[in-house]
Design a protein around this motif. Structure first.
Motif, mmCIF file in Angstrom:
data_model
loop_
_atom_site.group_PDB
_atom_site.id
_atom_site.type_symbol
_atom_site.label_atom_id
_atom_site.label_comp_id
_atom_site.label_asym_id
_atom_site.label_seq_id
_atom_site.Cartn_x
_atom_site.Cartn_y
_atom_site.Cartn_z
ATOM 1 N N ILE A 1 50.119 46.413 -59.884
ATOM 2 C CA ILE A 1 51.366 45.672 -59.686
ATOM 3 C C ILE A 1 51.107 44.346 -58.979
ATOM 4 O O ILE A 1 51.730 43.330 -59.294
ATOM 5 N N GLN A 2 50.165 44.356 -58.043
ATOM 6 C CA GLN A 2 49.808 43.109 -57.355
ATOM 7 C C GLN A 2 49.246 42.094 -58.348
ATOM 8 O O GLN A 2 49.574 40.896 -58.291
ATOM 9 N N LEU A 3 48.419 42.574 -59.285
ATOM 10 C CA LEU A 3 47.820 41.682 -60.276
ATOM 11 C C LEU A 3 48.845 41.197 -61.298
ATOM 12 O O LEU A 3 48.758 40.065 -61.781
ATOM 13 N N TYR B 1 54.350 44.242 -64.807
ATOM 14 C CA TYR B 1 53.733 45.287 -65.633
ATOM 15 C C TYR B 1 54.529 46.579 -65.499
ATOM 16 O O TYR B 1 54.350 47.345 -64.554
ATOM 17 N N ASP B 2 55.411 46.822 -66.450
ATOM 18 C CA ASP B 2 56.336 47.946 -66.350
ATOM 19 C C ASP B 2 55.621 49.289 -66.291
ATOM 20 O O ASP B 2 56.058 50.210 -65.590
ATOM 21 N N ALA C 1 46.821 53.719 -54.772
ATOM 22 C CA ALA C 1 46.128 52.456 -54.513
ATOM 23 C C ALA C 1 45.924 51.667 -55.808
ATOM 24 O O ALA C 1 46.094 50.439 -55.845
ATOM 25 N N ASP C 2 45.574 52.371 -56.887
ATOM 26 C CA ASP C 2 45.359 51.674 -58.161
ATOM 27 C C ASP C 2 46.670 51.163 -58.750
ATOM 28 O O ASP C 2 46.711 50.056 -59.313
ATOM 29 N N ALA D 1 43.504 48.277 -66.683
ATOM 30 C CA ALA D 1 42.458 49.216 -66.289
ATOM 31 C C ALA D 1 42.814 49.924 -64.987
ATOM 32 O O ALA D 1 42.566 51.125 -64.826
ATOM 33 N N TYR D 2 43.400 49.199 -64.034
ATOM 34 C CA TYR D 2 43.819 49.839 -62.785
ATOM 35 C C TYR D 2 44.896 50.891 -63.041
ATOM 36 O O TYR D 2 44.867 51.992 -62.479
ATOM 37 N N ALA D 3 45.864 50.573 -63.897
ATOM 38 C CA ALA D 3 46.927 51.538 -64.184
ATOM 39 C C ALA D 3 46.380 52.752 -64.920
ATOM 40 O O ALA D 3 46.785 53.895 -64.654
#
Length: 275
Positions: free
Chosen positions: A119-121, A125-126, A113-114, A94-96
């Motif tokens: 990526i932090q989560l 996640y390519d 930021a998203d 959802a962020y991506a």
């Protein structure tokens, strides 16, 4: 499985006698590769019915948001991605997805930021690396863009955008042999898309291989006749060959498809009166 080749000094002027026909590649973006959601009213209606039955399902909002995004209904897409994140704050998809909508709406800060949060989560996640890399590429932050595309490739991505975009960076720095390899990989992953052929054709042309360049541009047109870049690239070969009347017709077709496409406009001006 990929060899690391840094971009050292990006010599953006190294490319082109080929004018400004570099492949932009923006049209190969996707909403986190959610292939089941299309932007039709029928699909959006079906997804709305799912949400009405399961209003606390974050995936339902995420998928409908992608459908809204494909339909160009960006504000509605944002609302759905906001709701998906509210229901599941750990949803990297959802962020991506929301990041891409922010990009389309011109808010690059929120997009970054998203992507960072996605990526932090999920550091594997390519899709987020590819999206952030394109954000960096368009901002001229080429080293950071290269690192993100490289990271996606090292994660064994099967997304052709990673190779296509890294190929564009190699191409812009005059490293055409490396660019050819990346465009070839992008083509193998998405043989029905014109963008890899356009990119590879420009690198062939920069290396003086006019025959293979022309073949790639013609293939791009055969795959999708609606892409202005393909026609302008074909016209460029005609122009280099001195076939000005044919160049003029191809430039005119490119300009008809995209009146804002600068290489087409400049090509028409150069060849005006020959069509």
């Amino acid at each position: 499985m990929t060899r690391h080749r840094g971009l050292a000094a990006l010599a953006l002027a190294a490319l082109l006698p080929l004018a400004a026909c570099q492949s932009a590649g923006d049209a190969v973006d996707s909403l986190a590769q959610i292939d089941t959601a299309q932007g039709s009213a029928e699909n959006i209606g079906s997804l709305t019915a799912v949400i009405e039955r399961t209003p606390n399902d974050p995936d339902a909002y995420n998928v409908r948001g992608a459908a809204y995004g494909r339909a160009g209904r960006y504000r509605e897409a944002l609302k759905d991605f906001d709701q998906a994140i509210a229901l599941d704050p750990n949803s990297h998809q959802a962020y991506a997805n929301r990041a891409l909508i922010h990009r389309y709406m011109g808010d690059q800060g929120k997009a970054l930021a998203d992507y960072n949060r996605a990526i932090q989560l999920n550091p594997r996640y390519d899709t987020a690396y590819i999206g952030r890399g394109e954000l960096y590429r368009q901002a001229g932050r080429t080293d950071e863009a290269f690192r993100d595309f490289e990271q996606a490739i090292q994660l064994d991505t099967t997304d052709p955008r990673a190779y296509h975009r890294r190929g564009l960076l190699y191409q812009a720095s005059g490293q055409h042999q490396f660019a050819l390899e990346d465009f070839a990989m992008a083509i193998s992953l998405a043989p029905g898309a014109p963008y890899g052929y356009n990119g590879r054709g420009l690198s062939y042309l920069a290396l003086g291989d006019e025959e293979n360049a022309f073949s790639d541009f013609n293939t791009a047109i055969r795959l999708d006749e609606s892409v202005a870049e393909s026609w302008a690239n074909q016209a460029l070969v005609f122009e280099r060959r001195g076939e000005i009347d044919r160049a003029a017709r191809s430039y005119a077709r490119a300009l008809q498809l995209d009146p804002e496409y600068v290489p087409a406009r400049e090509g028409v001006a150069r060849t005006r009166g020959s069509a």
